[in-house]
Design a protein around this motif. Sequence first.
Motif, short mmCIF file in Angstrom:
data_model
loop_
_atom_site.label_atom_id
_atom_site.label_comp_id
_atom_site.label_asym_id
_atom_site.label_seq_id
_atom_site.Cartn_x
_atom_site.Cartn_y
_atom_site.Cartn_z
N GLY A 1 0.79 -1.23 0.00
CA GLY A 1 0.00 0.00 0.00
C GLY A 1 0.82 1.27 0.00
O GLY A 1 0.26 2.36 -0.04
N GLY A 2 2.13 1.16 0.05
CA GLY A 2 2.97 2.35 0.04
C GLY A 2 4.08 2.26 1.07
O GLY A 2 4.23 1.25 1.76
N PRO A 3 4.88 3.32 1.16
CA PRO A 3 6.03 3.32 2.07
C PRO A 3 5.61 3.12 3.52
O PRO A 3 4.55 3.58 3.94
CB PRO A 3 6.64 4.71 1.88
CG PRO A 3 6.05 5.25 0.63
CD PRO A 3 4.73 4.57 0.44
N ARG A 4 6.47 2.45 4.25
CA ARG A 4 6.24 2.21 5.68
C ARG A 4 7.54 2.38 6.44
O ARG A 4 8.61 2.08 5.93
CB ARG A 4 5.73 0.79 5.94
CG ARG A 4 4.46 0.44 5.24
CD ARG A 4 3.28 1.00 5.96
NE ARG A 4 2.08 0.62 5.23
CZ ARG A 4 1.02 1.39 5.15
NH1 ARG A 4 0.98 2.54 5.75
NH2 ARG A 4 -0.04 1.00 4.47
N ARG A 5 7.40 2.82 7.68
CA ARG A 5 8.54 2.88 8.58
C ARG A 5 8.69 1.53 9.27
O ARG A 5 7.76 0.72 9.29
CB ARG A 5 8.34 4.00 9.59
CG ARG A 5 8.27 5.36 8.91
CD ARG A 5 8.01 6.46 9.87
NE ARG A 5 9.22 6.66 10.67
CZ ARG A 5 9.37 7.65 11.52
NH1 ARG A 5 8.41 8.51 11.72
NH2 ARG A 5 10.49 7.77 12.21
N PHE A 6 9.87 1.31 9.85
CA PHE A 6 10.16 0.05 10.53
C PHE A 6 9.10 -0.27 11.58
O PHE A 6 8.59 -1.39 11.62
CB PHE A 6 11.55 0.15 11.19
CG PHE A 6 12.04 -1.13 11.77
CD1 PHE A 6 12.73 -2.04 10.98
CD2 PHE A 6 11.84 -1.43 13.10
CE1 PHE A 6 13.21 -3.23 11.52
CE2 PHE A 6 12.30 -2.62 13.65
CZ PHE A 6 12.98 -3.52 12.85
N THR A 7 8.74 0.70 12.40
CA THR A 7 7.76 0.46 13.46
C THR A 7 6.38 0.13 12.89
O THR A 7 5.62 -0.61 13.51
CB THR A 7 7.65 1.67 14.41
OG1 THR A 7 7.38 2.84 13.64
CG2 THR A 7 8.93 1.87 15.20
N GLU A 8 6.07 0.67 11.72
CA GLU A 8 4.79 0.37 11.09
C GLU A 8 4.77 -1.05 10.53
O GLU A 8 3.71 -1.64 10.37
CB GLU A 8 4.50 1.35 9.95
CG GLU A 8 4.25 2.76 10.43
CD GLU A 8 4.09 3.73 9.28
OE1 GLU A 8 3.10 4.50 9.31
OE2 GLU A 8 4.92 3.73 8.36
N LEU A 9 5.94 -1.61 10.25
CA LEU A 9 6.02 -2.99 9.78
C LEU A 9 5.96 -3.98 10.95
O LEU A 9 5.42 -5.07 10.81
CB LEU A 9 7.31 -3.21 8.98
CG LEU A 9 7.40 -2.46 7.66
CD1 LEU A 9 8.80 -2.57 7.08
CD2 LEU A 9 6.37 -2.99 6.68
#
Length: 120
Positions: free
Chosen positions: A37-45
């Motif tokens: 769905g688009g870029p993610r930060r490490f914590t969002e993963l």
Amino acid sequence: MTESTALPEFDPLCPSSAMPIQIGGKWTGMVVRCLQGGPRRFTELKEPLRGVTPKVLTETLRAMERDGLVRRTVHDENPPRVEYTLTPLGRSLVPLIDAARAWSEEHLPTLLHARETYEP
């Protein structure tokens, strides 16, 4: 997070290590789905991938970056912000992951039963 950017939910009981079809390491396919769905930060993963340790997620992302599946972007901010994005090569895995998932939903119980009853 809006509905259109919501991350996928992964069943914690999903025996992904039992899958006969794997793309990269155990977590690669799930990371692809998270980045779809688009870029993610490490914590969002980390949130949807509850079973992965930070060390293993870091190793997975590095391997995916090395293989050209993911692009890591460091934003010049304080503190630095790092985002991960699928490359076109990484995005090309989505139909394969969808096909493997569909196959698994239909055949995984049979495969697991065969493994349980196998006697060499």
